[in-house]
Scaffold this active site. Structure first.
Site, PDB file in Angstrom:
ATOM      1  N   TYR A  72       0.871  -1.197  -0.016  1.00 43.96           N
ATOM      2  CA  TYR A  72       0.066  -0.193   0.005  1.00 43.96           C
ATOM      3  C   TYR A  72       1.082   1.225   0.049  1.00 43.96           C
ATOM      4  CZ  TYR A  72      -3.957   2.933   1.380  1.00 43.96           C
ATOM      5  OH  TYR A  72      -4.789   3.868   1.005  1.00 43.96           O
ATOM      6  N   PHE A 124      -7.904  19.458 -24.662  1.00 44.49           N
ATOM      7  CA  PHE A 124      -8.590  18.418 -24.962  1.00 44.49           C
ATOM      8  C   PHE A 124     -10.016  18.207 -24.524  1.00 44.49           C
ATOM      9  CE2 PHE A 124      -9.311  13.677 -24.869  1.00 44.49           C
ATOM     10  CZ  PHE A 124      -9.469  13.473 -26.062  1.00 44.49           C
ATOM     11  N   ASP A 125     -10.782  17.420 -24.845  1.00 43.99           N
ATOM     12  CA  ASP A 125     -12.148  17.466 -24.208  1.00 43.99           C
ATOM     13  C   ASP A 125     -12.283  17.233 -22.604  1.00 43.99           C
ATOM     14  OD1 ASP A 125     -11.697  14.726 -24.271  1.00 43.99           O
ATOM     15  OD2 ASP A 125     -13.405  14.081 -25.526  1.00 43.99           O
ATOM     16  N   ASP A 215       0.415  19.659 -20.968  1.00 47.98           N
ATOM     17  CA  ASP A 215      -0.347  18.379 -20.794  1.00 47.98           C
ATOM     18  C   ASP A 215       0.250  17.556 -21.808  1.00 47.98           C
ATOM     19  OD1 ASP A 215      -2.470  16.649 -20.935  1.00 47.98           O
ATOM     20  OD2 ASP A 215      -3.946  17.649 -22.073  1.00 47.98           O
ATOM     21  N   ALA A 217       0.497  14.206 -22.691  1.00 51.67           N
ATOM     22  CA  ALA A 217       0.251  12.920 -22.848  1.00 51.67           C
ATOM     23  C   ALA A 217       1.522  12.329 -24.080  1.00 51.67           C
ATOM     24  CB  ALA A 217      -1.271  12.779 -23.439  1.00 51.67           C
ATOM     25  N   LYS A 258      -0.675   6.934 -23.446  1.00 50.01           N
ATOM     26  CA  LYS A 258      -0.459   7.373 -24.701  1.00 50.01           C
ATOM     27  C   LYS A 258       1.128   6.909 -24.727  1.00 50.01           C
ATOM     28  CE  LYS A 258      -4.319   9.684 -24.656  1.00 50.01           C
ATOM     29  NZ  LYS A 258      -5.286  10.010 -23.346  1.00 50.01           N
ATOM     30  N   HIS A 454     -20.537  13.349 -25.840  1.00 48.05           N
ATOM     31  CA  HIS A 454     -20.207  12.479 -27.046  1.00 48.05           C
ATOM     32  C   HIS A 454     -19.902  11.024 -26.658  1.00 48.05           C
ATOM     33  CE1 HIS A 454     -16.437  14.076 -25.618  1.00 48.05           C
ATOM     34  NE2 HIS A 454     -15.693  13.142 -26.177  1.00 48.05           N
TER      35      HIS A 454
END
Ligand code: F0G
Length: 464
Positions: A72, A124-125, A215, A217, A258, A454
């Site tokens: 843990y 991004f969304d 961001d 990714a 990614k 979406h």
């Protein structure tokens, strides 16, 4: 570096895929309410819905998984990941989280609240949604070159720095909670951002004392384009470029699904621990509340292990040349067929210009969703809309927003599909393009949720 390289790996495990008939696919897509997220993956012959969490892991990753420490607190796997991430990104504080949007959920409430704005080259969304969930507003400063879809310009992912500065002045610097640079710029077509643009953005943030967040990714793919197209960096190694890219920001959030080449995982980083003790404390508290203890952040020990290997293996120049080469191969065939896409192709997908293919279908009938549905019917290929359908409604007025772009995204999972699969994809696009003028109308939404609609919305064809 410019030469096409065949797969720099051999295939050891295979996953059979099912071939369906046109009749079956027409029935399946109708049952899915014309939303490709509702399809079962076993009904998709080639699944290009996303490059996120869908990559093939290496034998080294699988070997590390067997060595995982599932404790843990303070596990060996956690320590190994932190050491590796600190080495690659050069940041003092690294927080594992379960995926990219978890990093957003942990960080954004610390930086943003009602009355604040966040500004990006393009959100991004999920990133946009997490800004809005704090009651702040998300603003894009898209570079003018990005909008010229067929114009072959380098670094179309760049921030429009002139616009950024105008926006900062307009909203007043004290109301700008953060500036977010998305690398590569997913919604603009997986387009890269140059180091000079990152540096310029960083200088503006410093001038106005605004936190600068990457961001990140697709950091490895972005670094590849910098090596290829930004002359100053042509003799730099990919790890050197990555270090430099990250050195200009204060924090990063990352979906490691990614370029981390894992099925699940994310990271959050703070560059300097000095003067940021309070911020790091807040990040830790948020992580413990939402993700779990700081030494696992919503992940199992084996996920931490796979990630500690994946973040480094994506930096291999042969792998990156092969990967971008796959997209360039498709792009060349599309050029020959006269099918428009965001050009030059970016890092993780081909973004077909559905507006150019269906000029007669208006944004509120979702041309990019039309093409996505046609690709599924034609050949069982699953893709997604990156256009007005994805963008959704204005949070203030509730009106459908008209997107700058109507892209159907063919996201290429890492090391999963071969050149023969890509030939099937191109042929399907050619067939649809030939009958495009016979597809007269688009779709209407019959039900939609309030946030990120979406993923779940129900649609029906407009026939009247
Ligand atoms: N930021 C960017 C630039 C992304 O592309 C994504 C995810 C996220 C954040 C959120 O990360 O999914 O791990 O929570 N993009 C995926 C895609 C879903 O298909 O492009 P996540």
């Amino acid at each position: 570096m410019d030469k096409y390289i065949a797969e720099p790996f051999k295939i050891k495990v295979v996953e059979p895929i099912k071939i369906t008939t046109l009749e079956e696919r027409e029935k399946l897509i109708k049952e899915a309410n014309y939303n490709l997220f509702n399809l079962n993956s076993e009904d998709c012959y080639i699944d290009l819905l996303t490059d996120s969490g869908t990559g093939a892991m290496s034998q080294l990753q699988w070997a590390h998984i067997m060595q995982a420490d599932e404790s843990y607190a303070g596990s060996k796997s956690y320590n190994r990941l932190i050491d590796k991430a600190q080495e690659i990104f050069g940041y003092d504080y690294i927080q594992p989280v379960h995926q990219g949007r978890a990093a957003e959920k942990v960080l954004f409430p610390v930086l943003l609240k009602k009355g604040k704005v966040a500004i990006s080259n393009t959100f991004f969304d999920t990133t946009r949604a997490h800004v809005e969930l704090t009651d702040a507003r998300a603003i894009d400063c898209i570079h003018p070159s990005t909008k010229k879809i067929q114009e072959n310009t380098k670094f179309k992912g760049n921030m429009n720095t002139e616009e950024l500065e105008n926006m900062i002045k307009h909203y007043q610097a004290s109301n700008v909670g953060c500036v977010v640079m998305t690398i590569t710029n997913n919604s603009a077509g997986g387009q890269p951002v140059s180091i000079s643009n990152i540096q310029e953005t960083s200088n503006i943030c410093k001038k106005y004392n605004i936190p600068f967040v990457l961001d990140a990714a697709r950091y490895a793919e972005n670094a590849y384009f910098i090596k290829r197209d930004e002359p100053k960096y042509k003799d730099f190694s990919i790890p050197e470029i990555v270090k430099e890219m990250f050195s200009y920001a204060d924090m990063f959030i990352m979906s490691a699904k990614k370029d981390g080449i894992v099925n699940i995982g994310g990271l959050l980083g703070v560059r300097t621990a000095e003067n940021n003790a309070e911020l790091i404390e807040q990040i830790k508290s948020q992580t413990i509340s939402y993700e779990g203890f700081i030494s696992y952040g919503g992940l199992s020990g084996r996920d931490l292990e796979a990630l500690s290997v994946g973040i480094e293996s994506s930096l291999d120049i042969n792998y990156l040349t092969y990967r971008v080469g796959q997209l360039e191969y498709v792009a060349k065939l599309l050029d020959e067929a006269g099918i428009a896409y965001q050009s030059p192709v970016g890092g993780h997908g081909i973004f077909i210009d559905a507006k150019a293919m269906f000029p007669h279908i208006p944004y509120h009938e979702f041309p990019a969703q039309v093409l996505a549905i046609e690709l599924y019917k034609e050949a069982g290929i699953r893709t997604c809309d990156i256009g007005s359908y994805m963008l959704g409604n204005d949070p203030d007025t509730g009106e459908q927003i008209e997107s700058e772009f109507e892209f159907t995204r063919l996201a290429i999972p890492r090391m999963v599909y071969t050149k023969a699969h890509l030939d099937v994809v191109v042929q399907a696009l050619i067939n649809i393009n030939k009958r495009a003028n016979k597809i007269e109308r688009g779709y209407r939404i019959t039900w939609e949720p309030k946030v990120l609609r979406h993923f779940q919305a129900k649609l029906e064809p407009i026939n009247e």
